[in-house]
Design an enzyme around this catalytic site. Structure first.
Site, short mmCIF file in Angstrom:
data_model
loop_
_atom_site.label_atom_id
_atom_site.label_comp_id
_atom_site.label_asym_id
_atom_site.label_seq_id
_atom_site.Cartn_x
_atom_site.Cartn_y
_atom_site.Cartn_z
N ILE A 286 0.89 -1.29 0.08
CA ILE A 286 -0.09 0.10 0.04
C ILE A 286 0.97 1.09 0.07
O ILE A 286 1.75 1.19 0.69
CB ILE A 286 -0.92 0.01 1.43
CG1 ILE A 286 -1.56 -1.24 1.36
CG2 ILE A 286 -1.61 1.23 1.52
CD1 ILE A 286 -2.07 -1.63 2.83
N CYS A 287 0.48 2.37 -0.86
CA CYS A 287 1.22 3.55 -0.78
C CYS A 287 0.04 4.63 -0.88
O CYS A 287 -1.01 4.28 -0.49
CB CYS A 287 2.26 3.80 -1.74
SG CYS A 287 1.56 3.96 -3.35
N ARG A 288 0.47 5.82 -1.30
CA ARG A 288 -0.49 6.77 -1.38
C ARG A 288 -1.66 6.69 -2.40
O ARG A 288 -2.67 6.83 -2.26
CB ARG A 288 0.02 8.36 -1.35
CG ARG A 288 -0.98 9.37 -1.28
CD ARG A 288 -0.18 10.69 -1.34
NE ARG A 288 0.19 10.98 -2.86
CZ ARG A 288 -0.71 11.80 -3.81
NH1 ARG A 288 -1.77 11.96 -3.23
NH2 ARG A 288 -0.30 11.85 -4.87
#
Length: 104
Positions: free
Chosen positions: A65-67
């Site tokens: 997960i990232c932005r």
């Protein structure tokens, strides 16, 4: 080259609501995760992944997960090339409307 498996924020939320045990890894920077992470996610900054490979097990799948989903896709590609089972959360935290917890 084999594509990266993906999961949507909605699919992930449904799995968590069903109580599925998932390995979630948030690869954002410290100042980003300060605003909240998906409950149960482990925070390993993207740049730290190569030094922390001993924390990953090739028999398990990890959801990154990232932005927005771009950095986590790069991490997925890197780990998949090394034989790890990975999945990218498309849309990243921008797409997540579920619960978040502040990083202690």
């Amino acid at each position: 080259m084999e594509g990266i498996k993906e999961i949507t924020a909605e699919e992930l939320k449904e799995k968590l609501e069903r109580g599925e045990k998932l390995n979630l890894v948030d690869v954002r920077e410290d100042e980003e995760v300060a605003f909240g992470m998906i409950p149960g996610a482990k925070h390993i900054k993207m740049g730290d992944i190569p030094h922390r490979l001993d924390e990953f097990n090739k028999d398990e799948e990890y959801i990154f997960i990232c932005r927005s989903g771009a950095r986590s896709e790069n991490v997925c590609r890197y780990l998949q090339d090394m034989g790890y089972k990975v999945r990218n959360m498309v849309g990243g935290m921008l797409a997540w409307d579920g619960e978040t917890v502040s990083k202690a």
